[in-house]
Enzyme design. Sequence first.
Site, PDB file in Angstrom:
ATOM      1  N   GLU A 114       0.827  -1.214   0.000  1.00 21.61           N
ATOM      2  CA  GLU A 114       0.000   0.000   0.000  1.00 21.61           C
ATOM      3  C   GLU A 114       0.863   1.267   0.000  1.00 21.61           C
ATOM      4  O   GLU A 114       0.607   2.224   0.739  1.00 21.61           O
ATOM      5  CB  GLU A 114      -0.938  -0.010   1.214  1.00 21.61           C
ATOM      6  CG  GLU A 114      -1.941  -1.142   1.181  1.00 21.61           C
ATOM      7  CD  GLU A 114      -2.867  -1.165   2.377  1.00 21.61           C
ATOM      8  OE1 GLU A 114      -4.046  -1.449   2.190  1.00 21.61           O
ATOM      9  OE2 GLU A 114      -2.393  -0.893   3.502  1.00 21.61           O
ATOM     10  N   GLU A 139      -7.104  -7.057  -1.576  1.00 21.10           N
ATOM     11  CA  GLU A 139      -7.763  -6.967  -0.266  1.00 21.10           C
ATOM     12  C   GLU A 139      -9.238  -6.650  -0.502  1.00 21.10           C
ATOM     13  O   GLU A 139      -9.592  -5.516  -0.824  1.00 21.10           O
ATOM     14  CB  GLU A 139      -7.125  -5.883   0.615  1.00 21.10           C
ATOM     15  CG  GLU A 139      -5.751  -6.218   1.145  1.00 21.10           C
ATOM     16  CD  GLU A 139      -5.264  -5.216   2.190  1.00 21.10           C
ATOM     17  OE1 GLU A 139      -6.054  -4.308   2.561  1.00 21.10           O
ATOM     18  OE2 GLU A 139      -4.109  -5.334   2.621  1.00 21.10           O
TER      19      GLU A 139
END
Length: 624
Positions: free
Chosen positions: A187, A271
């Site tokens: 991320e 995710e």
Amino acid sequence: MRNMRKQFITLLIVCLTCFVGNVSSQHVNHTFAIQHGNFLYDGKPIQIHSGEMHFSRIPAPYWRHRLRMMKAMGLNTVTSYVFWNYHETAPGEWNWTTGNHNIREFIKDARDEGMFVILRPGPYCCAEWEFGGYPWWLQKEKSLVIRTDNQPFLDSCKVYVNQLASQVRDLQITHGGPLIMIQAENEFGSYVAQRPDIPLSVHKKYSASIHQQLLDAGFNIPMFTSDGSWLFKEGTIEGTLPTANGEGNIPNLKKVVNEYHGGEGPYMVAEYYPGWLDHWAEPFPKVSTESVVKQIDAYLKNGINFNFYMIHGGTNFGFTSGANYSTAKNIQPDMTSYDYDAPISEAGWATPKYNALRDLLMKQVKYKVPAVPKPIPVIQIPDIKLEKAINLFDIIKHMSPELNDTPLTFEDLNQGSGYVLYRRTFAQPIKGLLQIKGIRDYGIVYVNGTKVGDLNRVFECDSIDIDIPAKGTLDILVENMGRINYGAKITDNLKGIISDVQISGLTVKGNWMMYKLPMSEMPDLNLFTDDNVSGLPVLYGATFNLSKVGDTFLNMEGWGKGIVFVNDINIGRYWKVGPQQTLYLPGCFLKKGKNKVVVFEQQNDKSQSVLSTVKVPVLDKLKK
């Protein structure tokens, strides 16, 4: 006789054929690649239906059960973070072999259960884990700056990456193992957006360096990045597959992946959130089963690869939980339970969400879905009578403090977790407003052995009125509730008293004593005499006998704040504010016969006489 000989020879040939076939099947090398917009397994397109669970959050004896639960839901892949600080337990000291640390056994278990494996080694992981996976002592090196193009930091990362590679390199699919993909950083686009003070070129140089370290360490399987779809410009790394976190808009997913991957897929949501994370003192968030099933159905019908984050959350045993924040002053510590409202509960149970998803996947996947395994047995232990109650201040009398003119942080004291008692005596009386700006994170204040109140970073309370008589003693018991794991403030993660202690605006200097209480091991209470004073921190101890073992939940409702050890294992933190009111105690931590428990109760406003258990956890009972 001739017929018997003929039958024997025939049987021998069949046995040899089976033996050769079995040996051959054990050494068959498979391939996995990203080509022509697809994931290819042995040259044929395959869809990844993955669930994330972290081996560090699940007792190793339960790994197989949880993997079988995943497979029985219809998944073919398990994804796991690897937390650097979980394996480098002290500077230069590595643990890859004991209990939950044994990553090789976890990957082999997944292989034996017929699952592919995806690893997310960071070095930054987030995951509501202490410091996002970074070792706390990195902050002690003044020239080191985390998560950027800083050579001391990159050198440290390289050591970790090489250590990890030495454990799992031969378990890659290129060596006949089940490991098919690995993530580069994590991320990172989010961090770039949070740190506009750093030039994008510097950010990109750093992320490219992490990618190169993985390559140099011998990772020769496909790599990927994961970010929000609006952050691909900042987070993607050349030579890796971009995947989108939390993306429910399928046309948008395809659009952004095409833009950064040569106009083609494969398309993956690395995710997808069937639940959400939980903080102390905040409501337990829930995600409806209907919305989850609807989204997964859309992924399946459109050929989208996905990873449930989390499919099974597990538990933040010990001091492994991290924290978030919402203001410049506060902290949002993550709970001990990492149930996450996931399809498989913290204790490994099939939830209604699990059953609904299993029904959906069974209809659409092309492989056989096995039966759901039986849950681990659950027991309720009769009330455990507390046999000892030791005043923490009596223990302090037998300890030698660190001395300094000003209070030292946990890091300056070379302590990562637990508690520090800060003490100072005053020759002359003093009263007024005691203020400790930025206290980290929770401090209980005492004068001459009487509790005055608490300082609490969670509720942004850093001051309290105080009245210290002549020759009086001020004690401040400070708890580290977990380092920030996400956002720009991850670089500001010192613990303890990090600023001047002031009374009525005057800085208190000189003669500070600091007693280190890391609570890294279960305290031995037999060395001390019982002394339980209401309002003072106490360690309760007991033994109990079991004729059978099973999972259970310690009922901490009615207690204050603290941690619990069972048979030398720190099973985590409790706090009366909730919403978590119970602590998961896996049956594999218990044993037939004699068991030991120690509870460190920090507040101790109410003396306790028994410790009770329940069969059903309480995770959503918030108290004011």
